[in-house]
Design an enzyme around this catalytic site. Structure first.
Site, PDB file in Angstrom:
ATOM      1  N   GLU A  44      52.763  43.248  39.856  1.00  0.00           N
ATOM      2  CA  GLU A  44      52.639  43.265  38.393  1.00  0.00           C
ATOM      3  C   GLU A  44      53.637  44.274  37.856  1.00  0.00           C
ATOM      4  O   GLU A  44      53.872  45.326  38.472  1.00  0.00           O
ATOM      5  CB  GLU A  44      51.219  43.665  37.987  1.00  0.00           C
ATOM      6  CG  GLU A  44      51.075  43.799  36.470  1.00  0.00           C
ATOM      7  CD  GLU A  44      49.636  43.829  35.985  1.00  0.00           C
ATOM      8  OE1 GLU A  44      48.733  44.174  36.772  1.00  0.00           O
ATOM      9  OE2 GLU A  44      49.425  43.511  34.804  1.00  0.00           O
ATOM     10  N   CYS A 238      46.855  41.929  34.321  1.00  0.00           N
ATOM     11  CA  CYS A 238      46.603  41.829  32.875  1.00  0.00           C
ATOM     12  C   CYS A 238      47.856  41.464  32.087  1.00  0.00           C
ATOM     13  O   CYS A 238      47.764  41.032  30.942  1.00  0.00           O
ATOM     14  CB  CYS A 238      46.039  43.134  32.337  1.00  0.00           C
ATOM     15  SG  CYS A 238      44.402  43.485  32.939  1.00  0.00           S
ATOM     16  N   ASN A 369      43.993  35.325  34.780  1.00  0.00           N
ATOM     17  CA  ASN A 369      43.958  36.480  35.676  1.00  0.00           C
ATOM     18  C   ASN A 369      42.533  36.908  36.000  1.00  0.00           C
ATOM     19  O   ASN A 369      41.929  36.435  36.937  1.00  0.00           O
ATOM     20  CB  ASN A 369      44.751  37.636  35.058  1.00  0.00           C
ATOM     21  CG  ASN A 369      44.557  38.932  35.816  1.00  0.00           C
ATOM     22  OD1 ASN A 369      44.580  38.923  37.050  1.00  0.00           O
ATOM     23  ND2 ASN A 369      44.333  40.033  35.131  1.00  0.00           N
ATOM     24  N   GLU A 370      41.981  37.778  35.138  1.00  0.00           N
ATOM     25  CA  GLU A 370      40.707  38.415  35.483  1.00  0.00           C
ATOM     26  C   GLU A 370      39.668  37.994  34.453  1.00  0.00           C
ATOM     27  O   GLU A 370      38.937  38.817  33.933  1.00  0.00           O
ATOM     28  CB  GLU A 370      40.942  39.935  35.446  1.00  0.00           C
ATOM     29  CG  GLU A 370      39.946  40.757  36.175  1.00  0.00           C
ATOM     30  CD  GLU A 370      40.348  42.218  36.134  1.00  0.00           C
ATOM     31  OE1 GLU A 370      40.451  42.831  37.187  1.00  0.00           O
ATOM     32  OE2 GLU A 370      40.561  42.759  35.033  1.00  0.00           O
TER      33      GLU A 370
HETATM   34  O1  AHR Z   1      45.928  46.291  38.931  1.00  0.00           O
HETATM   35  C1  AHR Z   1      45.814  46.802  37.637  1.00  0.00           C
HETATM   36  C2  AHR Z   1      44.956  45.912  36.744  1.00  0.00           C
HETATM   37  O2  AHR Z   1      43.639  45.877  37.215  1.00  0.00           O
HETATM   38  C3  AHR Z   1      45.357  44.470  36.708  1.00  0.00           C
HETATM   39  O3  AHR Z   1      46.362  44.242  35.802  1.00  0.00           O
HETATM   40  C4  AHR Z   1      44.102  43.783  36.285  1.00  0.00           C
HETATM   41  O4  AHR Z   1      44.026  42.463  36.738  1.00  0.00           O
HETATM   42  C5  AHR Z   1      43.007  44.683  36.806  1.00  0.00           C
HETATM   43  O5  AHR Z   1      42.094  44.978  35.828  1.00  0.00           O
END
Ligand code: AHR
Length: 653
Positions: A44, A238, A369-370
């Site tokens: 990322e 994120c 993603n999350e």
């Molecule tokens: O790894 C850092 C962040 O942690 C990532 O962007 C996210 O997916 C998670 O909350």
């Protein structure tokens, strides 16, 4: 005296004979294949991981497109005067409407601009740096000179640019450094009198990964390649989601000529008040083509994650209305075409035009993603319906939220199980103790349900997102213990990646991270060596390693897993001793035909739980190889306190 007695007592405790743990490996009873994608990478653009990190561009704000157009730039006056004005021409492509207009009055001295880079620029003595600029002369008689200087302003490289013409043109010069500078600068100087325009000022080391012009930092990619990763997840995290939908990651804006890729704010710029980075932007010089290429270079399956119509649920929680979701799904379809389509297709042609006519062979795609809650499942279903119909060959990765347990996690799993999802992405940023206690997490998982992608994990020494978190040996060891549980359950867990991957020592937002770097150096943390030991010893099939008929998953602070490699003819046993005492073990090898020479044990341990690596001591916690004590078909050894041990026995299976 008291101190001496205490030390003697600790020594005695250390050498107290513990009962020997007897283990048996059943090498001829494979439980399941180990997926080729088992251990991979999570990338990322956080902590200056891309711009200022992996992407080797040294100039910050090279085309004056940051909202404050002179961010990173300063005027330089050497006995001369001059003026800089940012001009904006709306008839130019939106990615690059601005350029700098300089009025120079430097008959004796020099006038120009300097760029500070990303917390300075790293220059290596004897190395060559490639500068390029788009420029034109408006009037007058002006000479342009490029200089690289160290932190005190001393020149360590200098080169004249050929005479400028009155039409926009690209100019290139190569500069060789006479000295090393950790925090150097670029100076673009002019002598004479006149008006000139400059744009797209760029400086790269010649020595990039595979020597690609405008490429990636060779030392950082090497650290990744050394891990032999099974997959590369990109671009996050994120960052895929954006704080709101307007700054979500849109892959189409990251391909094609670099100069046409429109800059965007990096959502991590002011996420944490304690680590603000208002100058953090994404130039997308490292875009989707480069991510695919990097995956190919390091032998990893590409795993792009696409925005599913949802912004970060920790921020705005904005979602696109269901009736507006089609363009997002179309982005996913076009991405598959970009990666795998024939050169006659429009996105396949784009890939070919960029230099890669052969397909990238995309097999996995992450939807969001999350994400969590009903709004995610609703959107996931819409993506799944179209993608499974048009591309049944692509495995989809679905999200299970930010937490590895709780109401939202259970809800996601219930829904995704019903949908028969391919893979579910679980995230764990937890204490070291949680990792130890969860080493048997997957022993009871449903064998018939979706497979698990342990997509983001890292033990937090203090607490999640705390600036005080460190990459301690205690954290790394607890991850190793947990990973024996992943490996033991390789029929369920098919992908796993530590997160985040990179951090610049002067520009990070989030800690802990797997690899830290400054402008010239990089080091792997103890966690890196844990990942590397698992990844480079992943074998082909999981086999049972049992103590008294059961798996070792925390009893007496010991953790174990074992694989065989049917191609190389090896039994590989991973043993974690999470206690502070020596632990004698005897491992009986069942089901092998004959032993071969050349076995070894890689021992990874730290002086204590708080041990860390650093730029100055990069290998303090790193594997040491020792001889393999095999007698008959038994390996007997004492496990060092707080250690991960990878035992490799070459044999005929
Ligand atoms: O790894 C850092 C962040 O942690 C990532 O962007 C996210 O997916 C998670 O909350």
């Amino acid at each position: 005296m008291k101190r001496l007695l205490t030390s003697l007592l600790s020594l005695a405790l250390l050498f107290t004979t513990h009962a020997q743990t007897k283990l048996t490996v059943f090498a001829n009873k494979p439980v399941s294949p180990v997926s080729g994608t088992m251990w991979g990478l999570f990338f990322e653009d956080i902590n200056f991981g891309a711009d200022g990190g992996l992407y080797a561009e040294l100039v910050k704000n090279r085309s004056f497109e940051f909202p404050m157009p002179l961010t990173g730039w300063k005027e330089v006056r050497q006995g001369a005067t001059g003026k800089v004005l940012i001009e904006n021409l709306s008839t130019r492509p939106s990615a690059n409407q601005r350029y700098a207009h300089l009025t120079i009055d430097a008959s004796n001295g020099a006038y120009g601009l300097s760029n500070e880079g990303f917390r300075g620029m790293g220059f290596q003595k004897g190395e060559t740096y490639l500068f390029s600029v788009h420029a034109r002369k408006r009037d007058g008689d002006v000479k342009m000179r490029i200089e690289l200087v160290n932190a005190s302003g001393q020149r360590i490289a200098s080169k004249d640019v050929p005479a400028l013409s009155s039409a926009w043109q690209e100019y290139k010069v190569a500069l060789s450094c006479t000295d090393t500078a950790q925090k150097g600068r670029l100076q673009v100087l002019f002598e004479g009198k006149g008006n000139i325009d400059i744009d797209m000022l760029s400086l790269f080391p010649q020595n990039t990964w595979k020597g690609r012009p405008g490429g990636l930092r060779a030392d950082l990619v090497q650290l990744l390649a050394d891990m032999k990763p099974g997959f590369l997840r990109f671009p996050g995290g994120c960052i895929v989601e954006g704080r709101d939908l307007s700054n979500r990651y849109q892959w189409k804006a990251t391909v094609g000529p670099v100069k046409d890729r429109e800059l965007m704010v990096n959502r991590w710029n002011i996420e944490f008040r304690h680590r603000p980075a208002p100058d953090y932007y994404q130039t997308f010089g490292l875009g989707f083509y480069e991510y695919f290429q990097l995956s190919e270079d390091v032998g990893a399956e590409p795993l792009p994650i696409i925005n599913c119509g949802m912004a970060c649920q920790f921020n705005s929680s904005e979602v696109v209305a269901m009736e507006g979701l089609d363009p997002y799904i179309q982005d996913a379809l076009d991405l598959i075409e970009f990666a795998n389509g024939p050169v006659t297709s429009s996105w396949g042609k784009m890939r070919a035009d960029m230099g890669h006519p052969a397909p990238f062979n995309l097999k996995y795609l992450g939807i969001g993603n999350e994400q969590w809650d009903t709004q995610y499942i609703e959107r996931y279903k819409a993506f799944e319906k179209v993608l499974k119909q048009k591309h049944p060959e692509i495995k989809l990765v679905a999200a299970a939220g930010a937490s590895p347990e709780g109401k939202m996690f259970d809800y996601a799993w219930k829904e995704l199980r019903t949908l028969n999802a391919d893979l579910v992405d679980e995230h764990y940023y937890q204490t070291p103790d949680w990792f130890l206690k969860n080493a048997h997490r997957y022993d009871q998982y449903d064998r018939k349900g979706p497979k698990v992608f342990a997509g983001e994990y890292a033990a937090q020494s203090k607490s999640i997102a705390s600036a005080e978190n460190r990459n301690t040996w205690q954290c790394a060891l607890s991850e190793a213990a947990f990973m024996t549980g992943l490996e033991r359950n390789a029929d369920v867990v098919q992908m796993a990646s530590y997160a985040p991957l990179f951090a610049h020592v002067d520009a990070w937002q989030w800690t802990p991270d797997l690899i830290w770097f400054d402008n010239l150096r990089a080091y792997g943390t103890p966690n890196y060596y844990v990942q590397k030991l698992f990844s480079t010893n992943k074998g082909t099939h999981g086999v049972p390693v049992l103590a008294d008929g059961v798996s070792l998953s925390g009893q007496d602070s010991l953790y174990a897993s074992s694989v065989i490699d049917t191609q190389k003819g090896e039994v590989i046993i991973k043993l974690v001793n999470a206690s502070s005492s020596l632990k004698p073990v005897a491992i009986q090898l069942e089901g092998i035909k004959a032993l071969r020479k050349g076995g070894n044990i890689q021992v990874l341990t730290g002086a204590d739980k708080q041990a860390v690596n650093s730029l100055d001591q990069p290998l303090l916690v790193s594997p040491k190889e020792v001889a393999l004590p095999v007698k008959g078909k038994t390996v007997s050894l004492s496990l060092q306190p707080l250690s991960l041990n990878v035992i490799k026995v070459p044999c005929t299976l």
